[in-house]
Scaffold this motif. Structure first.
Motif, PDB file in Angstrom:
ATOM      1  N   GLY A 177       0.808  -1.210   0.000  1.00 34.79           N
ATOM      2  CA  GLY A 177       0.000   0.000   0.000  1.00 34.79           C
ATOM      3  C   GLY A 177       0.844   1.262   0.000  1.00 34.79           C
ATOM      4  N   ALA A 178       0.158   2.409   0.062  1.00 35.26           N
ATOM      5  CA  ALA A 178       0.848   3.694  -0.088  1.00 35.26           C
ATOM      6  C   ALA A 178       1.764   4.029   1.082  1.00 35.26           C
ATOM      7  CB  ALA A 178      -0.176   4.809  -0.280  1.00 35.26           C
ATOM      8  N   SER A 179       1.321   3.796   2.305  1.00 35.22           N
ATOM      9  CA  SER A 179       2.205   4.098   3.432  1.00 35.22           C
ATOM     10  C   SER A 179       3.417   3.182   3.415  1.00 35.22           C
ATOM     11  CB  SER A 179       1.453   3.982   4.763  1.00 35.22           C
ATOM     12  OG  SER A 179       0.914   2.694   4.938  1.00 35.22           O
ATOM     13  N   SER A 180       3.213   1.931   3.007  1.00 35.76           N
ATOM     14  CA  SER A 180       4.335   0.997   2.852  1.00 35.76           C
ATOM     15  C   SER A 180       5.288   1.486   1.771  1.00 35.76           C
ATOM     16  CB  SER A 180       3.823  -0.399   2.483  1.00 35.76           C
ATOM     17  OG  SER A 180       2.984  -0.940   3.477  1.00 35.76           O
ATOM     18  N   GLY A 181       4.709   1.977   0.672  1.00 38.64           N
ATOM     19  CA  GLY A 181       5.528   2.480  -0.424  1.00 38.64           C
ATOM     20  C   GLY A 181       6.382   3.659  -0.018  1.00 38.64           C
ATOM     21  N   ALA A 182       5.831   4.517   0.828  1.00 37.41           N
ATOM     22  CA  ALA A 182       6.594   5.675   1.304  1.00 37.41           C
ATOM     23  C   ALA A 182       7.784   5.229   2.145  1.00 37.41           C
ATOM     24  CB  ALA A 182       5.683   6.595   2.108  1.00 37.41           C
ATOM     25  N   SER A 183       7.556   4.273   3.049  1.00 38.78           N
ATOM     26  CA  SER A 183       8.658   3.769   3.879  1.00 38.78           C
ATOM     27  C   SER A 183       9.701   3.047   3.032  1.00 38.78           C
ATOM     28  CB  SER A 183       8.118   2.827   4.957  1.00 38.78           C
ATOM     29  OG  SER A 183       7.355   3.540   5.909  1.00 38.78           O
ATOM     30  N   LEU A 184       9.237   2.278   2.047  1.00 40.71           N
ATOM     31  CA  LEU A 184      10.176   1.586   1.169  1.00 40.71           C
ATOM     32  C   LEU A 184      10.997   2.583   0.358  1.00 40.71           C
ATOM     33  CD1 LEU A 184      11.371  -0.944  -0.071  1.00 40.71           C
ATOM     34  CD2 LEU A 184       9.456  -0.970  -1.694  1.00 40.71           C
ATOM     35  N   ALA A 185      10.369   3.641  -0.123  1.00 40.22           N
ATOM     36  CA  ALA A 185      11.097   4.649  -0.900  1.00 40.22           C
ATOM     37  C   ALA A 185      12.218   5.269  -0.073  1.00 40.22           C
ATOM     38  CB  ALA A 185      10.135   5.727  -1.389  1.00 40.22           C
ATOM     39  N   ILE A 186      11.939   5.546   1.198  1.00 41.72           N
ATOM     40  CA  ILE A 186      12.979   6.099   2.080  1.00 41.72           C
ATOM     41  C   ILE A 186      14.066   5.064   2.315  1.00 41.72           C
ATOM     42  CG2 ILE A 186      13.464   6.941   4.403  1.00 41.72           C
ATOM     43  CD1 ILE A 186      12.046   8.969   2.583  1.00 41.72           C
ATOM     44  N   ALA A 187      13.672   3.796   2.478  1.00 40.19           N
ATOM     45  CA  ALA A 187      14.666   2.732   2.657  1.00 40.19           C
ATOM     46  C   ALA A 187      15.577   2.633   1.442  1.00 40.19           C
ATOM     47  CB  ALA A 187      13.966   1.401   2.913  1.00 40.19           C
ATOM     48  N   ILE A 188      14.998   2.779   0.244  1.00 43.08           N
ATOM     49  CA  ILE A 188      15.805   2.740  -0.989  1.00 43.08           C
ATOM     50  C   ILE A 188      16.790   3.908  -1.008  1.00 43.08           C
ATOM     51  CG2 ILE A 188      15.695   3.056  -3.491  1.00 43.08           C
ATOM     52  CD1 ILE A 188      13.026   1.472  -3.416  1.00 43.08           C
ATOM     53  N   LYS A 189      16.316   5.093  -0.643  1.00 45.12           N
ATOM     54  CA  LYS A 189      17.206   6.253  -0.603  1.00 45.12           C
ATOM     55  C   LYS A 189      18.359   6.029   0.370  1.00 45.12           C
ATOM     56  CE  LYS A 189      13.834   9.885  -1.777  1.00 45.12           C
ATOM     57  NZ  LYS A 189      13.284  11.194  -1.340  1.00 45.12           N
ATOM     58  N   GLN A 190      18.057   5.436   1.514  1.00 43.69           N
ATOM     59  CA  GLN A 190      19.096   5.150   2.502  1.00 43.69           C
ATOM     60  C   GLN A 190      20.083   4.118   1.951  1.00 43.69           C
ATOM     61  OE1 GLN A 190      19.632   6.355   5.778  1.00 43.69           O
ATOM     62  NE2 GLN A 190      18.126   7.931   5.301  1.00 43.69           N
ATOM     63  N   ALA A 191      19.549   3.116   1.250  1.00 44.89           N
ATOM     64  CA  ALA A 191      20.383   2.032   0.735  1.00 44.89           C
ATOM     65  C   ALA A 191      21.259   2.471  -0.433  1.00 44.89           C
ATOM     66  CB  ALA A 191      19.508   0.855   0.316  1.00 44.89           C
ATOM     67  N   LEU A 192      20.955   3.592  -1.052  1.00 42.55           N
ATOM     68  CA  LEU A 192      21.760   4.117  -2.159  1.00 42.55           C
ATOM     69  C   LEU A 192      22.971   4.914  -1.678  1.00 42.55           C
ATOM     70  CD1 LEU A 192      18.903   5.256  -4.571  1.00 42.55           C
ATOM     71  CD2 LEU A 192      20.666   3.561  -5.096  1.00 42.55           C
ATOM     72  N   LYS A 193      23.017   5.243  -0.384  1.00 40.16           N
ATOM     73  CA  LYS A 193      24.098   6.064   0.153  1.00 40.16           C
ATOM     74  C   LYS A 193      25.356   5.231   0.407  1.00 40.16           C
ATOM     75  CE  LYS A 193      20.948   9.314   2.455  1.00 40.16           C
ATOM     76  NZ  LYS A 193      20.531   9.917   3.752  1.00 40.16           N
ATOM     77  N   ASP A 194      26.504   5.786   0.033  1.00 40.32           N
ATOM     78  CA  ASP A 194      27.771   5.101   0.262  1.00 40.32           C
ATOM     79  C   ASP A 194      27.984   4.791   1.737  1.00 40.32           C
ATOM     80  OD1 ASP A 194      28.478   5.118  -2.423  1.00 40.32           O
ATOM     81  OD2 ASP A 194      29.454   7.079  -2.289  1.00 40.32           O
ATOM     82  N   GLU A 195      27.558   5.696   2.586  1.00 41.39           N
ATOM     83  CA  GLU A 195      27.774   5.528   4.032  1.00 41.39           C
ATOM     84  C   GLU A 195      27.022   4.321   4.607  1.00 41.39           C
ATOM     85  OE1 GLU A 195      24.708   8.614   6.048  1.00 41.39           O
ATOM     86  OE2 GLU A 195      25.878   9.406   4.362  1.00 41.39           O
ATOM     87  N   ASN A 196      26.011   3.838   3.850  1.00 44.59           N
ATOM     88  CA  ASN A 196      25.212   2.714   4.331  1.00 44.59           C
ATOM     89  C   ASN A 196      25.547   1.396   3.631  1.00 44.59           C
ATOM     90  OD1 ASN A 196      23.837   4.275   6.211  1.00 44.59           O
ATOM     91  ND2 ASN A 196      22.270   4.889   4.714  1.00 44.59           N
ATOM     92  N   LYS A 197      26.697   1.340   2.993  1.00 44.80           N
ATOM     93  CA  LYS A 197      27.100   0.112   2.312  1.00 44.80           C
ATOM     94  C   LYS A 197      27.147  -1.064   3.293  1.00 44.80           C
ATOM     95  CE  LYS A 197      30.701  -1.848  -0.663  1.00 44.80           C
ATOM     96  NZ  LYS A 197      32.000  -1.598  -1.359  1.00 44.80           N
ATOM     97  N   GLY A 198      26.461  -2.130   2.931  1.00 40.48           N
ATOM     98  CA  GLY A 198      26.454  -3.331   3.751  1.00 40.48           C
ATOM     99  C   GLY A 198      25.524  -3.287   4.942  1.00 40.48           C
TER     100      GLY A 198
END
Length: 338
Positions: free
Chosen positions: A285-306
């Motif tokens: 759903g939409a609220s899930s999608g919003a949280s997932l989108a933020i998780a993707i943004k976090q996972a794209l950061k070099d500082e969060n590798k691994g």
């Protein structure tokens, strides 16, 4: 030996945590994402947990019983469905005041569980969106005054709401990750899940970062697609700005267990929803999608590798099909930043 359960209330909780390997590869993510799939609860969302906790704790205190009490709540969605299911399983009558923006699917689900749907006076509903959370008390009082032998679950200020997630959801995430979770992502509706989960995780490991997904202000002020309404996306609201917490922050919510607030557009939300369905066979759903989108943004950061990032995914997309949540709109999704 066989296993026969005595009630659907025994099926609430212990939802699966699933890592999205194909999504990680497709987007070239540096961090890992494992979603907490809360739609595996029997009535379809994380609100089942709070509904059960609120009702059973009130029963222990002797405040309510199925033979004498009608439960009442004012809600726009999943909390109402969760309460309706638990109430039906326990034999309670349930009266629900409907907010604006309730999808057809959610209304029909409430009816299926035998709930009585009512529309509070327009001036009271208007007050909620003009004055903030405190105005909910006026709606609750109207519902109590018009319903004999009633008791309101008060989702926004009932400590058993975050208590459910502190006692159950947080420990599940900790145990299922063997304590290796690095970042927790959630949104704020009633404030219960984010507060409860984050409080527990930070007690276990203070270095775990909690990130809150907030609707982009431009989307809220100038909605161009269905799903953006009443100050937020379905199930999440913007509760923090440059001045701190705003009047829409629920009493349950504890700002002290949050490290970062990150805005997400509805385009990014839809993009995340469609990517997860395409690569993982999971339609959220939409609220899930919003949280997932933020998780993707976090996972794209070099500082969060691994690092292991766990977004709480409250429900699936089936109860929003009337709003075409499943339809890919290229004119919207091309605005997504990932």
């Amino acid at each position: 030996m066989g296993k026969i359960y005595n009630s659907i209330t025994e099926l609430i909780g212990h939802t699966p945590l699933v890592e999205f390997h194909r999504l990680e590869k497709a987007l070239g993510l540096k961090g890992r994402i494992a979603g907490k799939l809360e739609y595996f609860n029997p009535a379809g969302s994380h609100k089942d947990r709070a509904a059960l906790e609120i009702i059973e704790e009130a029963e222990k205190r002797g405040e309510i019983s199925p033979k004498k009490t009608t439960l009442v709540e004012f809600t726009s969605g999943n909390m109402g469905i969760g309460i309706a299911a638990v109430a039906a399983a326990k034999g309670y009558k349930f009266k629900v005041g409907i907010q604006n923006g309730v999808s057809i699917e959610r209304k029909k689900l409430l009816e299926a569980y035998g709930s009585e749907l009512v529309n509070p006076p327009e001036d009271l509903i208007k007050g909620v969106f003009e004055k903030g959370i405190e105005a909910f008390n006026d709606v609750y009082q109207w519902m109590l005054d018009t319903t004999p032998d009633s008791w309101t679950t008060r989702q926004l200020s009932n400590p058993d709401n975050p208590g459910a997630h502190y006692r159950h959801t947080g420990p599940e995430i900790w145990e299922d990750t063997d304590g290796k979770v690095d970042i927790f992502v959630g949104g704020v509706g009633t404030g219960g899940s984010t507060h409860g989960v984050s409080k527990f995780l930070k007690e276990k490991n203070p270095s775990i970062k909690t990130v809150i997904a907030q609707p982009d202000k431009a989307d809220v002020e100038h909605p161009v697609v269905q799903g953006v309404e009443d100050g937020g996306f379905h199930g999440i609201h913007a509760v923090h700005d440059e001045n701190g917490l705003n009047p829409m922050a629920p009493t349950n919510f504890n700002d002290k267990v949050v490290d970062e607030y990150e805005t997400v557009t509805y385009a990014e939300t839809l993009r995340a929803i469609h990517l997860l369905a395409h690569y993982e066979g999971i339609f959220i759903g939409a609220s899930s999608g919003a949280s997932l989108a933020i998780a993707i943004k976090q996972a794209l950061k070099d500082e969060n590798k691994g690092k292991l990032i766990v977004p709480l995914l409250p429900d699936n997309g089936e109860r929003y099909l009337s709003e075409d949540l499943q339809r890919v709109r290229e004119d919207v999704e091309k605005k997504a930043s990932f």
